[in-house]
Design a protein around this motif. Structure first.
Motif, PDB file in Angstrom:
ATOM      1  N   GLY A   1       1.872  10.785  -0.107  1.00  0.00           N
ATOM      2  CA  GLY A   1       3.276  10.498   0.167  1.00  0.00           C
ATOM      3  C   GLY A   1       4.164  11.098  -0.911  1.00  0.00           C
ATOM      4  O   GLY A   1       5.212  11.683  -0.635  1.00  0.00           O
ATOM      5  N   ARG A   2       3.730  10.971  -2.169  1.00  0.00           N
ATOM      6  CA  ARG A   2       4.551  11.505  -3.266  1.00  0.00           C
ATOM      7  C   ARG A   2       4.608  13.019  -3.231  1.00  0.00           C
ATOM      8  O   ARG A   2       5.635  13.628  -3.515  1.00  0.00           O
ATOM      9  CB  ARG A   2       3.999  11.028  -4.603  1.00  0.00           C
ATOM     10  CG  ARG A   2       4.441   9.605  -4.897  1.00  0.00           C
ATOM     11  CD  ARG A   2       4.626   9.407  -6.349  1.00  0.00           C
ATOM     12  NE  ARG A   2       3.460   9.930  -7.069  1.00  0.00           N
ATOM     13  CZ  ARG A   2       3.267   9.745  -8.360  1.00  0.00           C
ATOM     14  NH1 ARG A   2       4.130   9.063  -9.065  1.00  0.00           N
ATOM     15  NH2 ARG A   2       2.202  10.238  -8.944  1.00  0.00           N
TER      16      ARG A   2
ATOM     17  N   MET B   1      -4.555   7.394  -1.229  1.00  0.00           N
ATOM     18  CA  MET B   1      -4.153   8.551  -0.440  1.00  0.00           C
ATOM     19  C   MET B   1      -2.729   8.403   0.062  1.00  0.00           C
ATOM     20  O   MET B   1      -1.925   9.343  -0.008  1.00  0.00           O
ATOM     21  CB  MET B   1      -5.119   8.777   0.719  1.00  0.00           C
ATOM     22  CG  MET B   1      -6.364   9.517   0.274  1.00  0.00           C
ATOM     23  SD  MET B   1      -7.706   9.520   1.459  1.00  0.00           S
ATOM     24  CE  MET B   1      -6.900   9.879   2.967  1.00  0.00           C
ATOM     25  N   ILE B   2      -2.412   7.220   0.570  1.00  0.00           N
ATOM     26  CA  ILE B   2      -1.057   7.015   1.089  1.00  0.00           C
ATOM     27  C   ILE B   2      -0.040   7.287  -0.010  1.00  0.00           C
ATOM     28  O   ILE B   2       0.921   8.041   0.175  1.00  0.00           O
ATOM     29  CB  ILE B   2      -0.884   5.568   1.613  1.00  0.00           C
ATOM     30  CG1 ILE B   2      -1.724   5.365   2.870  1.00  0.00           C
ATOM     31  CG2 ILE B   2       0.585   5.253   1.887  1.00  0.00           C
ATOM     32  CD1 ILE B   2      -1.712   3.952   3.389  1.00  0.00           C
TER      33      ILE B   2
ATOM     34  N   LEU C   1      -2.107   3.418  -7.266  1.00  0.00           N
ATOM     35  CA  LEU C   1      -1.786   3.081  -5.883  1.00  0.00           C
ATOM     36  C   LEU C   1      -0.294   2.812  -5.708  1.00  0.00           C
ATOM     37  O   LEU C   1       0.174   2.575  -4.603  1.00  0.00           O
ATOM     38  CB  LEU C   1      -2.563   1.849  -5.422  1.00  0.00           C
ATOM     39  CG  LEU C   1      -4.065   1.832  -5.717  1.00  0.00           C
ATOM     40  CD1 LEU C   1      -4.710   0.614  -5.064  1.00  0.00           C
ATOM     41  CD2 LEU C   1      -4.727   3.101  -5.233  1.00  0.00           C
ATOM     42  N   GLY C   2       0.423   2.762  -6.822  1.00  0.00           N
ATOM     43  CA  GLY C   2       1.866   2.619  -6.718  1.00  0.00           C
ATOM     44  C   GLY C   2       2.383   1.211  -6.934  1.00  0.00           C
ATOM     45  O   GLY C   2       3.581   0.990  -6.896  1.00  0.00           O
ATOM     46  N   PHE C   3       1.481   0.257  -7.137  1.00  0.00           N
ATOM     47  CA  PHE C   3       2.000  -1.105  -7.354  1.00  0.00           C
ATOM     48  C   PHE C   3       1.274  -1.763  -8.527  1.00  0.00           C
ATOM     49  O   PHE C   3       0.729  -2.859  -8.402  1.00  0.00           O
ATOM     50  CB  PHE C   3       1.917  -1.956  -6.087  1.00  0.00           C
ATOM     51  CG  PHE C   3       0.613  -1.834  -5.336  1.00  0.00           C
ATOM     52  CD1 PHE C   3      -0.463  -2.636  -5.677  1.00  0.00           C
ATOM     53  CD2 PHE C   3       0.471  -0.922  -4.299  1.00  0.00           C
ATOM     54  CE1 PHE C   3      -1.654  -2.532  -4.989  1.00  0.00           C
ATOM     55  CE2 PHE C   3      -0.722  -0.820  -3.614  1.00  0.00           C
ATOM     56  CZ  PHE C   3      -1.788  -1.628  -3.959  1.00  0.00           C
ATOM     57  N   GLY C   4       1.271  -1.091  -9.654  1.00  0.00           N
ATOM     58  CA  GLY C   4       0.528  -1.579 -10.817  1.00  0.00           C
ATOM     59  C   GLY C   4       1.272  -2.618 -11.633  1.00  0.00           C
ATOM     60  O   GLY C   4       1.437  -2.479 -12.837  1.00  0.00           O
ATOM     61  N   THR C   5       1.751  -3.686 -10.983  1.00  0.00           N
ATOM     62  CA  THR C   5       2.403  -4.753 -11.738  1.00  0.00           C
ATOM     63  C   THR C   5       1.490  -5.962 -11.784  1.00  0.00           C
ATOM     64  O   THR C   5       0.651  -6.141 -10.894  1.00  0.00           O
ATOM     65  CB  THR C   5       3.712  -5.184 -11.058  1.00  0.00           C
ATOM     66  OG1 THR C   5       3.385  -5.680  -9.743  1.00  0.00           O
ATOM     67  CG2 THR C   5       4.670  -4.017 -10.932  1.00  0.00           C
ATOM     68  N   TRP C   6       1.640  -6.791 -12.817  1.00  0.00           N
ATOM     69  CA  TRP C   6       0.771  -7.963 -12.875  1.00  0.00           C
ATOM     70  C   TRP C   6       1.054  -8.898 -11.710  1.00  0.00           C
ATOM     71  O   TRP C   6       0.162  -9.598 -11.235  1.00  0.00           O
ATOM     72  CB  TRP C   6       0.877  -8.672 -14.219  1.00  0.00           C
ATOM     73  CG  TRP C   6       2.175  -9.405 -14.492  1.00  0.00           C
ATOM     74  CD1 TRP C   6       3.217  -8.970 -15.249  1.00  0.00           C
ATOM     75  CD2 TRP C   6       2.522 -10.705 -14.027  1.00  0.00           C
ATOM     76  NE1 TRP C   6       4.211  -9.901 -15.267  1.00  0.00           N
ATOM     77  CE2 TRP C   6       3.816 -10.983 -14.532  1.00  0.00           C
ATOM     78  CE3 TRP C   6       1.905 -11.663 -13.232  1.00  0.00           C
ATOM     79  CZ2 TRP C   6       4.481 -12.178 -14.271  1.00  0.00           C
ATOM     80  CZ3 TRP C   6       2.573 -12.855 -12.968  1.00  0.00           C
ATOM     81  CH2 TRP C   6       3.851 -13.101 -13.485  1.00  0.00           C
TER      82      TRP C   6
ATOM     83  N   SER D   1       1.899   1.278   0.799  1.00  0.00           N
ATOM     84  CA  SER D   1       0.582   1.346   0.177  1.00  0.00           C
ATOM     85  C   SER D   1       0.045  -0.068  -0.089  1.00  0.00           C
ATOM     86  O   SER D   1      -1.131  -0.362   0.143  1.00  0.00           O
ATOM     87  CB  SER D   1       0.710   2.155  -1.114  1.00  0.00           C
ATOM     88  OG  SER D   1      -0.377   1.951  -1.951  1.00  0.00           O
ATOM     89  N   PHE D   2       0.924  -0.959  -0.550  1.00  0.00           N
ATOM     90  CA  PHE D   2       0.522  -2.336  -0.813  1.00  0.00           C
ATOM     91  C   PHE D   2       0.096  -3.041   0.480  1.00  0.00           C
ATOM     92  O   PHE D   2      -0.934  -3.716   0.533  1.00  0.00           O
ATOM     93  CB  PHE D   2       1.686  -3.090  -1.467  1.00  0.00           C
ATOM     94  CG  PHE D   2       1.351  -4.508  -1.870  1.00  0.00           C
ATOM     95  CD1 PHE D   2       0.605  -4.766  -3.007  1.00  0.00           C
ATOM     96  CD2 PHE D   2       1.789  -5.586  -1.100  1.00  0.00           C
ATOM     97  CE1 PHE D   2       0.294  -6.064  -3.381  1.00  0.00           C
ATOM     98  CE2 PHE D   2       1.477  -6.895  -1.472  1.00  0.00           C
ATOM     99  CZ  PHE D   2       0.732  -7.128  -2.610  1.00  0.00           C
ATOM    100  N   MET D   3       0.887  -2.854   1.542  1.00  0.00           N
ATOM    101  CA  MET D   3       0.540  -3.497   2.817  1.00  0.00           C
ATOM    102  C   MET D   3      -0.814  -2.997   3.316  1.00  0.00           C
ATOM    103  O   MET D   3      -1.636  -3.776   3.806  1.00  0.00           O
ATOM    104  CB  MET D   3       1.621  -3.232   3.862  1.00  0.00           C
ATOM    105  CG  MET D   3       2.910  -3.994   3.590  1.00  0.00           C
ATOM    106  SD  MET D   3       4.063  -3.912   4.974  1.00  0.00           S
ATOM    107  CE  MET D   3       4.758  -2.305   4.777  1.00  0.00           C
ATOM    108  N   ALA D   4      -1.042  -1.691   3.177  1.00  0.00           N
ATOM    109  CA  ALA D   4      -2.326  -1.144   3.624  1.00  0.00           C
ATOM    110  C   ALA D   4      -3.464  -1.755   2.799  1.00  0.00           C
ATOM    111  O   ALA D   4      -4.530  -2.095   3.325  1.00  0.00           O
ATOM    112  CB  ALA D   4      -2.333   0.376   3.485  1.00  0.00           C
ATOM    113  N   PHE D   5      -3.215  -1.939   1.500  1.00  0.00           N
ATOM    114  CA  PHE D   5      -4.237  -2.516   0.638  1.00  0.00           C
ATOM    115  C   PHE D   5      -4.556  -3.953   1.076  1.00  0.00           C
ATOM    116  O   PHE D   5      -5.710  -4.346   1.193  1.00  0.00           O
ATOM    117  CB  PHE D   5      -3.761  -2.495  -0.819  1.00  0.00           C
ATOM    118  CG  PHE D   5      -4.867  -2.717  -1.806  1.00  0.00           C
ATOM    119  CD1 PHE D   5      -5.669  -1.666  -2.220  1.00  0.00           C
ATOM    120  CD2 PHE D   5      -5.124  -3.984  -2.316  1.00  0.00           C
ATOM    121  CE1 PHE D   5      -6.701  -1.865  -3.131  1.00  0.00           C
ATOM    122  CE2 PHE D   5      -6.152  -4.196  -3.216  1.00  0.00           C
ATOM    123  CZ  PHE D   5      -6.945  -3.131  -3.626  1.00  0.00           C
TER     124      PHE D   5
END
Ligand SMILES: Nc1nc2c(ncn2[C@@H]2O[C@H](COP(=O)(O)OP(=O)(O)O)[C@@H](O)[C@H]2O)c(=O)[nH]1
Ligand SMILES: [Mg+2]
Lengths: 78, 658
Positions: B652-653, B647-648, B551-556, B602-606
């Motif tokens: 997007g990429r 999807m976003i 999803l593009g934000f795979g940080t702990w 993507s994070f905001m949508a999540f």
């Protein structure tokens, strides 16, 4: 007798038949002053066949109902 | 002595305004049928008892869940008296309910409200004659200004009255007596028999299960009358109300085009209605974020991260507290609670506008404008109002779904409500939008709200076809009240009423959560004061993070804040502020290297979609009354969130965004 839906905008008409609409809708209309024999007119039609705004003329009471329901309401032009 | 007094009347007659006048506390006021969504109880001035504000009803026969609250209240709950509030400008309609209340024979007084509006229309009501006809006290009031309200209260009477008797004609009177005999009720309960014949659902259920013969009595009566009993009874009542009106109301002056007509000509215009509605929404967000909210938030942030932080830290050093306590207070509490508090101004502004829309009468028009759309997905225009209220907070939004008559439509409205982007999600958007989309914040935020609406509509379509594809019943009738300029004081108080929960949450939930999260970040398997990357928080967040990589934000950090966001959405920001050990304004800087605009979106949508907060889950449970449905309503969002963010980010990429 014709249907409320077919009436032109702002034309005062008398409601003559409420028996064909849903029972709950009829009761709510009556509670809001839209009974058989009262005088009403269409104030506005929403776009894309959206609801009609109708006014009970004597009470200046406005409600919105759907076209499919308005079609089932019988009216006479006085 | 605590006497309980109930406020009863049609929707929009000013019950809540009166409630606010007569009690110390302020309940929420709204100008659209059904805004009082549950009974609110306030202490009357002078401590003479409690006042109960009930939802508006046109009739004692309930069509929707909020109306059923009133019928149930009158039948089952103990109360000592009633104030029946009548809208003088809609006298005849209001009187139908009054008649039913008078027939009950409980202590009752009438507050004749909106006298100012009535006079403006040339309607004059003769109070003496009215009192005489109804045999009950009538007080003219203007709930909006408070005129007459104290008089009404000081003449409160709770002594029993004789039930009012209206003669329904020989055949019906006989049937009433037969029902009373069959059920063993006394003459005082005559109103029960009348309500039964008039088709009241709540009463029918009770009587027909205890005494099935009542059904035959009614049928026999209908044969004699040659029509439905309820039709006969409503007609008798109407004749009576007309007659009363004829005797007490004096109307002069012809009708002219009112302000309401002129506003309606614009906002419910066949073509412009819809664009205007979206413009109103956009203006609401633009003013909230760009013009008022953001500058105020910046001021508050400057204050919290400047004087408050440095002051606290020098005070702590002066007192010689341990470094543990210092870190806990500065990095945990001030960062966590402060990170949320700075958004209070924006949230106030948003609630203010929502209150304004509710109080003005525009919401009833929104129901018209949106009905066609909502029908496409199996809902009706009324469902859109709970959705807008959900922009403030999902909890009252879900409760407002009670005004949707059809049970299937009500359930679906509840199910999709969590997709309505509530104000607690604002802090998250604000941080990310400011960092990554500085020049068009309002547009980005609006796009998230729209995303929520669109997905809610798709979800509605799916739920409707799963729940009951064949059941096509739908009831749509919405009263269109006249527009009223919301009153400043009431508006402020209803804003405060709604927004104070947010402030309170900051002091309790978020305070506790911040301490807990800070501890998790401070400690690790190796002991205390570990580097953040080796903390318990990093471990837990890390597990989730692997799932979030696509999803593009795979940080702990992201994983950990999302988990804590279940407590309350704004905790996501608190957690981030703690993790990065910075104040809100510096948080943006810390996020810049970790997120890209695309992954930020993507994070905001999540965050918008993934799970409702704890309080929302609790209210869903209460409103749907089934654990299974609550699970479904709470968890399907997680799947939707994952797919949408995926999807976003991936699409997007593909398009070369980053
Ligand atoms: N002009 C006028 N407006 C009033 C009066 N009382 C209440 N209102 C307005 O009527 C609307 C509905 O009031 P509210 O208290 O929410 O009614 P409820 O639905 O019965 O609780 C609000 O916009 C009030 O500001 C009054 O006496 N005069
Ligand atoms: Mg109210």
């Amino acid at each position: 007798m014709s249907s409320l839906l077919a009436m032109p905008l702002h034309q005062p008409v008398l409601i003559s038949d409420l028996t064909r609409i849903d029972d709950r809708l009829r009761r709510r209309m009556i509670a809001l002053g839209f009974y058989e024999g009262c005088s009403v007119r269409i104030k506005r039609r929403a776009i894309f066949s959206g609801p009609l705004t109708i006014e009970q003329i004597e009470h200046q009471q406005m409600i919105a109902i759907r076209r499919c329901d308005a079609e089932q309401i019988g009216v006479i032009v006085p | 002595m605590t006497q309980r007094i109930a406020l009863i009347g049609n929707p929009n007659t000013g019950k809540t305004s009166l409630f606010n006048r007569l009690t110390g506390s302020f309940a929420h006021v709204g100008n659209w049928a059904g805004v009082t969504i549950e009974q609110k109880i306030g202490q009357l001035h002078g401590n003479i008892g409690q006042l109960i504000d009930l939802p508006g009803v046109y009739d004692l026969d309930p069509l929707s869940a909020d109306e059923a609250i009133v019928s149930r209240f009158l039948l089952q709950e103990p109360f000592d008296g009633m104030f029946n509030i009548i809208d003088a400008s809609q006298f005849e309609r209001n009187l139908q309910l009054t008649l039913q209340l008078l027939e009950m024979g409980r202590p009752l007084q009438i507050g004749l409200n909106m006298v100012d509006v009535a006079e403006g229309r040339g309607i004059h009501i003769n109070l003496e004659r009215l009192k005489e006809r109804l045999d009950v006290d009538v007080f003219p009031i203007t709930a909006r200004t408070g005129a007459g309200c104290e008089v009404l209260l000081s003449s409160l009477r709770t002594t029993p009255r004789e039930p009012f008797v209206l003669d329904y004609g020989e055949e019906t009177e006989q049937a009433i007596q037969q029902i009373l005999e069959a059920t063993g009720l006394g003459e005082r309960d005559r109103w029960v028999a009348i309500q039964y014949l008039a088709g009241n659902r709540v009463i029918s259920e009770q009587l027909e299960s205890s005494t099935p013969t009542v059904n035959e009595i009614r049928k026999a009566l209908e044969v004699k009358l040659g029509r439905f009993a309820h039709a006969h009874i409503t007609e008798r009542r109407r004749d009576w109300t007309k007659d009363v009106r004829h005797h007490v109301v004096d109307q002069q002056g012809a009708q002219q085009a009112t302000v309401t007509d002129r506003i309606d000509a614009v906002v419910t215009h066949p073509i412009w209605g819809l664009p205007i509605f979206f413009t109103v929404l956009y203006a609401l967000f633009h003013i909230t974020f760009n013009w008022i909210g953001a500058p105020l938030s910046d001021l508050l942030d400057g204050f919290l991260s400047g004087p408050v932080t440095s002051g606290t830290s020098s005070l702590l050093q002066l007192l010689g507290t341990s470094s543990f306590i210092q870190a806990l207070l500065i990095d945990g509490v001030i960062a966590g609670v402060g990170g949320v508090l700075v958004f209070v101004p924006q949230i106030f502004v948003l609630f203010f506008f929502i209150s304004f829309l509710e109080d003005s009468g525009y919401m009833a028009r929104v129901a018209i404008v949106m009905d066609r759309f909502m029908q496409l997905v199996g809902l009706n225009g009324k469902s859109f109002i709970p959705m807008i209220i959900g922009f403030g907070c999902n909890v009252p939004g879900i409760m407002a779904a009670r005004t949707v008559e059809e049970e299937r439509e009500r359930l679906v409205t509840i199910f999709i409500s969590p997709f309505m982007s509530c104000s607690a999600r604002l802090p998250i958007y604000a941080v990310f939008a400011a960092s990554f989309f500085a020049s068009n914040q309002a547009l980005v935020v609006l796009s998230l709200y729209m995303l929520g609406i669109v997905l809610a509509l798709i979800a509605a379509k799916i739920f409707t076809s799963v729940l009951a594809a064949e059941d096509r019943n739908s009831l749509f009738i919405v009263e269109q009240p006249p527009y009223r300029v919301p009153q400043g004081l009431t508006l402020w108080r209803s804003t405060w009423q709604k927004a104070k929960g947010f402030v309170r949450k900051a002091g309790t939930f978020i305070f506790g959560g911040s301490v807990f999260i800070w501890l998790l970040a401070y400690s690790g398997p190796a002991g205390m004061d570990v580097p953040m990357n080796e903390s318990f928080l990093a471990m837990v967040g890390g597990v989730v993070a692997t799932l979030l990589v696509p999803l593009g934000f795979g940080t702990w950090q992201a994983g950990a804040s999302l988990i804590t966001g279940f407590l309350a959405k704004e905790v996501v920001v608190s957690t981030m502020a703690i993790i990065y050990a910075v104040s809100e304004s510096d948080l943006s800087a810390s996020l810049l290297p970790v997120f890209t605009p695309l992954s930020a979106y993507s994070f905001m949508a999540f965050v918008l979609l993934y799970v409702p907060c704890l309080a929302t889950v609790a209210v869903i449970r209460r409103e749907v009354g089934s654990a299974k449905l609550t699970w479904v309503a709470s968890l399907y969002g997680l799947g939707v969130a994952y797919v949408v963010s995926l999807m976003i980010y991936q699409i997007g990429r593909l398009f070369g965004l980053s």
